[in-house]
Design a protein around this motif. Structure first.
Motif, PDB file in Angstrom:
ATOM      1  N   THR A 203       0.850  -1.181   0.000  1.00 60.28           N
ATOM      2  CA  THR A 203       0.000   0.000   0.000  1.00 60.28           C
ATOM      3  C   THR A 203       0.887   1.233   0.000  1.00 60.28           C
ATOM      4  O   THR A 203       1.922   1.283   0.676  1.00 60.28           O
ATOM      5  N   ILE A 204       0.494   2.224  -0.779  1.00 56.84           N
ATOM      6  CA  ILE A 204       1.225   3.489  -0.863  1.00 56.84           C
ATOM      7  C   ILE A 204       0.238   4.616  -0.571  1.00 56.84           C
ATOM      8  O   ILE A 204      -0.821   4.700  -1.205  1.00 56.84           O
ATOM      9  N   THR A 205       0.577   5.473   0.376  1.00 56.12           N
ATOM     10  CA  THR A 205      -0.265   6.602   0.726  1.00 56.12           C
ATOM     11  C   THR A 205       0.467   7.890   0.368  1.00 56.12           C
ATOM     12  O   THR A 205       1.529   8.186   0.913  1.00 56.12           O
ATOM     13  N   LEU A 206      -0.112   8.628  -0.584  1.00 56.77           N
ATOM     14  CA  LEU A 206       0.460   9.898  -1.023  1.00 56.77           C
ATOM     15  C   LEU A 206      -0.255  11.039  -0.313  1.00 56.77           C
ATOM     16  O   LEU A 206      -1.473  11.162  -0.400  1.00 56.77           O
ATOM     17  N   SER A 207       0.504  11.870   0.393  1.00 55.72           N
ATOM     18  CA  SER A 207      -0.080  12.966   1.169  1.00 55.72           C
ATOM     19  C   SER A 207       0.794  14.204   1.053  1.00 55.72           C
ATOM     20  O   SER A 207       1.967  14.126   0.657  1.00 55.72           O
ATOM     21  N   GLY A 208       0.224  15.351   1.419  1.00 52.07           N
ATOM     22  CA  GLY A 208       1.004  16.575   1.476  1.00 52.07           C
ATOM     23  C   GLY A 208       0.348  17.731   0.766  1.00 52.07           C
ATOM     24  O   GLY A 208      -0.778  17.639   0.259  1.00 52.07           O
ATOM     25  N   SER A 209       1.075  18.858   0.711  1.00 53.39           N
ATOM     26  CA  SER A 209       0.587  20.061   0.053  1.00 53.39           C
ATOM     27  C   SER A 209       1.759  20.993  -0.207  1.00 53.39           C
ATOM     28  O   SER A 209       2.886  20.751   0.256  1.00 53.39           O
ATOM     29  N   GLY A 210       1.503  22.051  -0.961  1.00 56.93           N
ATOM     30  CA  GLY A 210       2.517  23.057  -1.216  1.00 56.93           C
ATOM     31  C   GLY A 210       3.107  22.983  -2.600  1.00 56.93           C
ATOM     32  O   GLY A 210       2.700  22.179  -3.436  1.00 56.93           O
ATOM     33  N   GLU A 211       4.098  23.811  -2.842  1.00 60.19           N
ATOM     34  CA  GLU A 211       4.722  23.937  -4.154  1.00 60.19           C
ATOM     35  C   GLU A 211       6.142  23.379  -4.179  1.00 60.19           C
ATOM     36  O   GLU A 211       6.908  23.660  -5.093  1.00 60.19           O
TER      37      GLU A 211
END
Length: 375
Positions: A342-350
């Protein structure tokens, strides 16, 4: 007054004729061109099954191994794409499962509707379904021609036949123990066909592809004119070896990677080294990416012992590249065939530093023998 009424009646009749003439087969949801067959040609916006018809013929699509007028799920016009809502065609849509799709041209259907066993079936595939689970498949003109060959599945699991490699173009789908099934090609050009066993396990919602290391060699196929039935060759998969002799040698040729995109309002692509986009099991992924909030499963070829894989999730058209890593590790993850990840992609920003793609490995590999027995 009588003359005026007559004029208006003539105008009304002319308008009705024009409406009928402007309504092609693809726009009639009650008769497949007005013939009362109940074939739905319009796009069903809430559907989960998408079929791309790359041929020059309108195609009628059936559910199940044997086409009949009672199991038509709709039609796809030539050179067009249609989404099907099959939630009312199966009893377990909320749980999920798989179905066999068959397709024939509208002309073939019209000519044989009183005995569809005589009709030429140009298209076959396995599709998964379920609430929120999308699946996409294509009808290729390469496999709807005037040349053919017969195939037999001697195994106890359905199989996809693929051209020139186990990862090649899908030619068609064979149910288990299928005999003398006629497949078509657009030329007599010799090709190598690889069988790949594939099935859906309802107990865990997983699609599994299998290869038997001792028998999954390609089979050389020579299509012959269907106008000369005696010349059509018959081929056996897997290579006429008894199924019981290979059952215990089955191994998974891939690892199973399930990725969830938790990045708000931004699609992602699952790639090798940020250059090779991977395609999900349901036909999505490479061109469409993994949408925000979506979960898709991919198959990745590795080895039983494991190899390091440079997996990268890309965002914003590749401007941000997020390496996939095990928790607290900084090197490429070692991926083993047969295991679920399982791969969980998270985050925000530039900036890439604002994102993570964390991978986890299942405790054990898939128990293929148990799953096979559950069929």
């Amino acid at each position: 007054m009588k003359t005026r009424n007559t004029f208006f009646l003539l105008l009304l009749a002319a308008a009705l004729v024009l409406m009928a003439c402007s309504n092609p087969a693809g726009d009639d949801d009650t008769g497949g061109g007005g013939n009362g067959d109940g074939i739905i040609w319009q796009n069903e916006s809430n559907g989960t099954l998408t079929i791309i018809n790359n041929t020059s013929k309108d195609m009628v699509i059936f559910q199940g191994q044997t086409p009949s007028t009672s199991n038509i799920i709709g039609g796809v016009q030539a050179l067009s794409t249609k989404t099907f809502d099959i939630s009312d065609d199966v009893d377990d849509f909320g749980i999920g499962g798989y179905l066999i799709l068959r397709g024939m041209t509208k002309d073939e259907y019209d000519a044989n509707k009183n005995n569809l066993s005589l009709a030429k079936i140009d298209y076959s595939a396995m599709a998964t379904y379920g609430q929120g689970k999308k699946f996409r498949t294509e009808i290729s003109p390469n496999w709807t021609g005037d040349f053919g060959y017969k195939v037999n599945n001697t195994g106890l699991i359905g199989m996809e036949l693929r051209k020139n490699s186990p990862d090649g173009e899908k030619i068609g789908y064979l149910p288990r123990l299928a005999a003398n099934y006629l497949l078509y090609a657009d030329s007599q050009t010799q090709m190598v066909v690889f069988p790949v066993f594939v099935y859906y396990n309802k107990s865990n919602g997983q699609v599994t592809t299998l290869q038997a290391t001792s028998v999954f060699a390609g089979v050389t196929v020579d299509p012959r004119s269907i106008g000369n039935p005696s010349s059509i060759q018959t081929y056996y998969f897997p290579s006429q070896d008894p199924w019981n002799n290979i059952k215990n040698s089955l191994t998974s040729p891939v690892a199973y990677m399930t990725i969830t995109n938790n990045v708000t309002n931004q699609g992602a692509r699952f790639t090798i080294a940020a250059s090779r986009n991977l395609v999900a099991q349901n036909g999505y992924g490479a061109a469409d990416g993994v949408a925000s909030g979506e979960t898709l499963t991919f198959e990745l070829e590795s080895t039983a012992g494991g190899t390091a894989q440079n997996l990268v999730c890309t965002l914003y058209q590749g401007a941000i590249q997020v390496p996939v890593r095990f928790e607290s590790e900084s090197t490429s993850p070692v991926i083993k065939n047969g295991y679920d990840y399982t791969i969980t992609l998270s985050g925000s920003g530039e900036d890439a530093s604002g994102y993570t793609a964390v991978i986890t490995e299942s405790a054990t590999a898939r128990d293929l023998s148990n799953e096979i027995e559950s069929l």
